[in-house]
Design an enzyme around this catalytic site. Sequence first.
Site, PDB file in Angstrom:
ATOM      1  N   HIS A  95       0.812  -1.215   0.000  1.00 52.33           N
ATOM      2  CA  HIS A  95       0.000   0.000   0.000  1.00 52.33           C
ATOM      3  C   HIS A  95       0.845   1.266   0.000  1.00 52.33           C
ATOM      4  CE1 HIS A  95       0.978  -1.367   4.011  1.00 52.33           C
ATOM      5  NE2 HIS A  95       0.944  -0.101   4.393  1.00 52.33           N
TER       6      HIS A  95
ATOM      7  N   ASP B 255      -3.718  -7.779  -1.957  1.00 52.07           N
ATOM      8  CA  ASP B 255      -4.045  -8.666  -0.843  1.00 52.07           C
ATOM      9  C   ASP B 255      -5.020  -8.040   0.160  1.00 52.07           C
ATOM     10  OD1 ASP B 255      -2.148  -6.921   0.120  1.00 52.07           O
ATOM     11  OD2 ASP B 255      -0.775  -8.453   0.881  1.00 52.07           O
TER      12      ASP B 255
ATOM     13  N   SER C 239      -6.243  -4.564   9.390  1.00 48.31           N
ATOM     14  CA  SER C 239      -5.678  -3.702   8.351  1.00 48.31           C
ATOM     15  C   SER C 239      -6.218  -4.062   6.970  1.00 48.31           C
ATOM     16  CB  SER C 239      -4.163  -3.824   8.378  1.00 48.31           C
ATOM     17  OG  SER C 239      -3.793  -5.193   8.249  1.00 48.31           O
TER      18      SER C 239
ATOM     19  N   LYS D 251      -3.250 -13.060   2.460  1.00 47.32           N
ATOM     20  CA  LYS D 251      -4.557 -12.433   2.469  1.00 47.32           C
ATOM     21  C   LYS D 251      -4.928 -12.145   1.026  1.00 47.32           C
ATOM     22  CE  LYS D 251      -2.683  -7.860   3.813  1.00 47.32           C
ATOM     23  NZ  LYS D 251      -1.309  -8.032   4.317  1.00 47.32           N
TER      24      LYS D 251
ATOM     25  N   ARG E 238       0.596   3.218  15.573  1.00 47.38           N
ATOM     26  CA  ARG E 238      -0.782   2.763  15.395  1.00 47.38           C
ATOM     27  C   ARG E 238      -1.401   2.563  16.772  1.00 47.38           C
ATOM     28  NH1 ARG E 238      -0.503   1.985  10.085  1.00 47.38           N
ATOM     29  NH2 ARG E 238       1.050   0.613   9.140  1.00 47.38           N
TER      30      ARG E 238
END
Length: 544
Positions: A114, A282, A366, A377, A497
């Site tokens: 990403h 993914d 996420s 994923k 995070r």
Amino acid sequence: MTIQVVATHPFPDQKPGTSGLRKKVTVFQTPHYLENFIQSTFDILESCQGQTLVVGGDGRYFNRQAIQVILKMAAANGFARVKVGQNGILSTPATSCIIRKYRTIGGIILSASHNPAGPGGDFGVKFNTSNGGPAPEKVTKAIFERTQAIGNYKILSAADVDLGTLGETNLGTMVVEVIDSVNDYAQLLETLFDFDRIQQFIASGSFKFIFDAMHAVTGPYGRRIFEERLGAPAGTVQAGFPLEDFGGGHPDPNLVYAHDLVAQLFSETGPDFGAASDGDGDRNMILGRNFFVTPSDSLAILAANATLVPGYRHGLAGIARSMPTSQAADRVAQQLRIPTFETPTGWKFFGNLLDAGQATVCGEESFGTGSNHVREKDGLWAVLFWLNILAVRQESVAAIVTQHWQTYGRNYYSRHDYEGVASDRAAELMAQLKAKLPTLKGKALGSGVVSYADDFSYKDPVDHSVSENQGLRIGFEDGSRMVFRLSGTGTEGATLRLYLERYEPDRHKQDLDAQVALQDLIGLAESVAQIKHFTGREQPTVIT
Ligand code: VG1
Ligand code: CO
């Protein structure tokens, strides 16, 4: 064509993070940088002789050049065959599928997922092992150790291979097989979902959906599967052609970065269903009209409805989720009387559970969901799973989610990201919070009482390996939690995070905005960790 043995020196910073080695493109362009990492990866394999490797990437800037280097290095290191996606394109789940289907020794995925791309953006290299999954920690550790001792690498001097044309060519004694990027993967998905039913549902005209490929790798996959196979109208797949810079965007499917899609869904005349995927295909984001489904809820809902989908009609063996992911899926597992597993962040921790048949579906907060069909994923898998459920239930996304909450209770959930924070300040925040944790247990904090406060560590139930320092957690007696972690995928500064969760069983209190419902916890997180002080930020960069 001759094999060159090139002298080189170690780079100190080739330690893979949560998901592969990620650096600025300019770092990967440093002479020998890519080559060192690839040679180190080959060196830790038992033998490259006669083996088959899968290679592909998300199409970002430097993908094509890197693939040529890897092909020539594979040829020089004795591989018999490399299967490479046409034009260098393979999504992460498609690579996993191909490794498994053809029983190859593994695969190399060129992606920083990403993270933004382009000459000033990021690049990444992930190595997946023969089970199709991301290299587990013991493998990434061995690769890193090798990078610190490397003295030379092998590469064939040869012309570049044409990656545009399907078929086989020779590179020295090695065969380069350029394969269709989509075929094997699309065939696998067809065995799991009721494509005919989804096709009829779309053809009925009563249901409209759009898919945003964010100019990243899923464009060709989405066009083939949604438009060509399932008959969705042309234009269903938006931003459907991979660009080297992803159109200048941030290929992260969340409420902030997928704003075009979000704007379309949050309009009265918008489609019934919208979804997006990330750079390497993914991740997934699921939206209904005027409705956002959190990834944690999505995992729980897929699990609760799994028997409606042909590939899962016999039920699930177990559900695994990463530690910061909400406990919504646990409630479903409890009802189904199947086990749940709580793993550290990163898909590599699901591999053993999937291989051992202990978990069937897995998820991360996420925007990652997947199953035992591959070892990654899988964004399009999640979209098809939702489409299959919608085609069977013929209800809106909002209705399905609110019914789910009424049955199981709602786990209010949010993640606050503070991106690009000074690394030393972020480390200080974590250190001072960690030091405070032992004093918190049993104490009142706000209106709650702390039932545990620790640094999460995980013992893999299959190989018993232990992974420590996986996130600071503070849990309350009512089940609420906050978790603090530093990202392991960024390339600049640090990203903090903060994950927040609160359970609400009362169906009359389940329609609050998550930020409102979590207000108390947000305030407590600030007071216990002094986020503003350490990050210098008044607000998170991204709230999901
Ligand atoms: C993030 C997510 C994590 C995910 C990882 C790779 O890691 O939190 O859940 O597995 O990205 O996803 P971190 O360390 O930045 O929190 V992807 O789509 O980049 O392969
Ligand atoms: Co990704």
